[in-house]
Design an enzyme around this catalytic site. Structure first.
Site, PDB file in Angstrom:
ATOM      1  N   SER A 123      45.791 -35.046   7.781  1.00  0.00           N
ATOM      2  CA  SER A 123      47.022 -35.747   7.409  1.00  0.00           C
ATOM      3  C   SER A 123      47.687 -36.338   8.654  1.00  0.00           C
ATOM      4  O   SER A 123      48.547 -37.209   8.551  1.00  0.00           O
ATOM      5  CB  SER A 123      48.004 -34.796   6.727  1.00  0.00           C
ATOM      6  N   THR A 181      39.520 -33.419   4.531  1.00  0.00           N
ATOM      7  CA  THR A 181      39.221 -34.244   3.360  1.00  0.00           C
ATOM      8  C   THR A 181      40.356 -35.204   3.009  1.00  0.00           C
ATOM      9  O   THR A 181      40.119 -36.241   2.396  1.00  0.00           O
ATOM     10  CB  THR A 181      38.931 -33.360   2.123  1.00  0.00           C
ATOM     11  N   ASP A 182      41.592 -34.846   3.398  1.00  0.00           N
ATOM     12  CA  ASP A 182      42.740 -35.632   2.934  1.00  0.00           C
ATOM     13  C   ASP A 182      42.630 -37.117   3.276  1.00  0.00           C
ATOM     14  O   ASP A 182      42.945 -37.970   2.453  1.00  0.00           O
ATOM     15  CB  ASP A 182      44.048 -35.068   3.517  1.00  0.00           C
ATOM     16  N   GLN A 227      44.723 -49.930  -9.665  1.00  0.00           N
ATOM     17  CA  GLN A 227      45.016 -48.495  -9.635  1.00  0.00           C
ATOM     18  C   GLN A 227      43.876 -47.687 -10.262  1.00  0.00           C
ATOM     19  O   GLN A 227      43.792 -46.478 -10.079  1.00  0.00           O
ATOM     20  CB  GLN A 227      46.299 -48.210 -10.415  1.00  0.00           C
ATOM     21  N   THR A 259      39.975 -28.529   7.035  1.00  0.00           N
ATOM     22  CA  THR A 259      39.863 -27.175   6.467  1.00  0.00           C
ATOM     23  C   THR A 259      38.606 -26.454   6.913  1.00  0.00           C
ATOM     24  O   THR A 259      38.611 -25.239   7.113  1.00  0.00           O
ATOM     25  CB  THR A 259      39.861 -27.271   4.917  1.00  0.00           C
TER      26      THR A 259
HETATM   27  N1  ASP Z   1      44.637 -30.783   4.883  1.00  0.00           N
HETATM   28  C1  ASP Z   1      43.225 -30.692   5.138  1.00  0.00           C
HETATM   29  C2  ASP Z   1      42.819 -31.884   5.987  1.00  0.00           C
HETATM   30  O1  ASP Z   1      42.660 -32.955   5.467  1.00  0.00           O
HETATM   31  C3  ASP Z   1      42.464 -30.665   3.877  1.00  0.00           C
HETATM   32  C4  ASP Z   1      40.970 -30.556   4.041  1.00  0.00           C
HETATM   33  O2  ASP Z   1      40.407 -30.595   5.088  1.00  0.00           O
HETATM   34  O3  ASP Z   1      40.298 -30.399   3.010  1.00  0.00           O
HETATM   35  O4  ASP Z   1      42.687 -31.760   7.169  1.00  0.00           O
END
Ligand code: ASP
Length: 341
Positions: A59, A89-90, A277, A13
């Site tokens: 992702s 972040t993912d 978990q 992002t």
């Molecule tokens: N979908 C984004 C990624 O992981 C989310 C992010 O960067 O916060 O690339």
């Protein structure tokens, strides 16, 4: 000598813009991103950058991308004092965990960061994250890196990468590390918790291990899980490892078929690792009646490891020609600060 930092942009992002066609976010190239943070020059460091091509939403990260990323760091290891990895972040916690196991004798900072809002937006968290990550990657005391680890810097905290999980997709505090204290907090000053940083002595030459085995599965159990589901998973051709996300302190349903099938997996030579978990606390097989059988049949305790650390550690260990007993032993031992010894 001038401090030198290499920024490696993989995507995420932080460098995304909205696509005019449908408003969805997709990554842009690195020059666009750096234009947003000209103040980086004020550090007076030599800052170089390399960009993945194509840049990725995280992702889409795969172990092959981890090899590429580790390769960039290996190739440039001698040239720079520290590395900043811009990453979505993912899957950031998976990538940071994987690299922590792949690296041998790391004595320089590798700081992952990213953001929840693109760097070009007014309220972005990306600028602070990037600027502070660069400062941390450059930080030294007596000529040595203060944090010579693979870590994640996000929203004013620096965490050990293999202790971290993404916990929020909306708030700026996207990450947490329940079982290990932050390695640093950035306020008016950056205060380092050096007593929690891993300074292993007698380090040899830095190297990278490129062998990961992905014949593994992460299985989160839930009330109502069906026998056929477990049976199918255990029947997967070539499967070598199962990370079992159990309840609480390592508990599973006391069902005849559940124990029988997990035993069948263990007897077939599939390594089964029990992690919780719960984000905080640890697995203690045998504490409750509901985990006694797991211990008896040879399920390995993962103690307080995160799922991200557990699955990447399993890929790493199964990637080496080790005896099954050795894989089991190393899984429940602390290798890179991922388990509280
Ligand atoms: N979908 C984004 C990624 O992981 C989310 C992010 O960067 O916060 O690339």
């Amino acid at each position: 000598m001038q401090t030198s930092i290499l920024i490696i942009y993989t995507g995420g992002t932080i460098g995304m813009v909205q696509r005019p066609e449908d408003g969805s976010l997709s990554p842009v190239n690195f020059d666009e991103l750096l234009k947003e943070v000209p103040m980086l020059n004020k550090f007076g460091f030599l800052i170089d950058s390399v960009s993945f091509d194509p840049v990725l939403d995280s992702s889409n990260i795969t172990p092959e991308i981890w090899y590429d990323l580790a390769g960039v760091i290996e190739k440039n290891y001698q040239k720079y004092d520290g590395f900043v990895v811009l990453h979505g972040t993912d899957t950031m916690a998976y990538s940071a965990s994987a690299l922590s196991f792949m690296f041998e004798n790391l004595d320089k900072p590798v700081v992952f960061t990213g953001s929840q809002l693109p760097i070009g937006t007014l309220r972005t968290d990306g600028k602070e994250n990037l600027i502070t990550a660069v400062e941390i990657a450059a930080a030294k005391i007596n000529g040595k890196a203060i944090v010579p680890e693979v870590c994640i810097y996000f929203d004013s905290k620096l965490y050990r990468g293999n202790r971290t999980s993404k916990v929020d997709s909306q708030q700026f505090r996207a990450f947490d590390s329940k079982n290990y204290p932050p390695l640093a907090r950035a306020g008016v000053e950056i205060s380092y918790n050096t007593e929690y940083v891993n300074y292993t002595t007698n380090k040899g030459v830095f190297s990278v291990n490129y062998k990961l085995n992905t014949n593994v599965v992460l299985l989160k159990i839930f009330p109502g899980i069906r026998e056929s589901v477990l049976e199918s998973i255990i029947g997967i051709e070539g499967l070598q490892g199962i990370v079992l996300e159990s309840y609480g302190s390592g508990n599973v349903p006391q069902l005849e078929w559940f124990t029988r099938l997990i035993k069948k997996a263990v007897d077939k030579g599939i390594v089964v690792l029990n992690i919780s978990q719960c984000a905080g606390g640890k697995v203690e097989q045998g504490r409750y009646e509901t985990s006694v059988d797991m211990k008896k049949i040879g399920v390995i305790s993962g103690f307080d490891m995160t799922s991200e650390a557990a699955i990447t550690k399993m890929m790493f260990l199964l990637g080496h020609e080790l005896q099954l007993s050795e894989v089991g032993r190393y899984l429940s031992q602390n290798l890179k600060g991922e388990i509280t010894a």
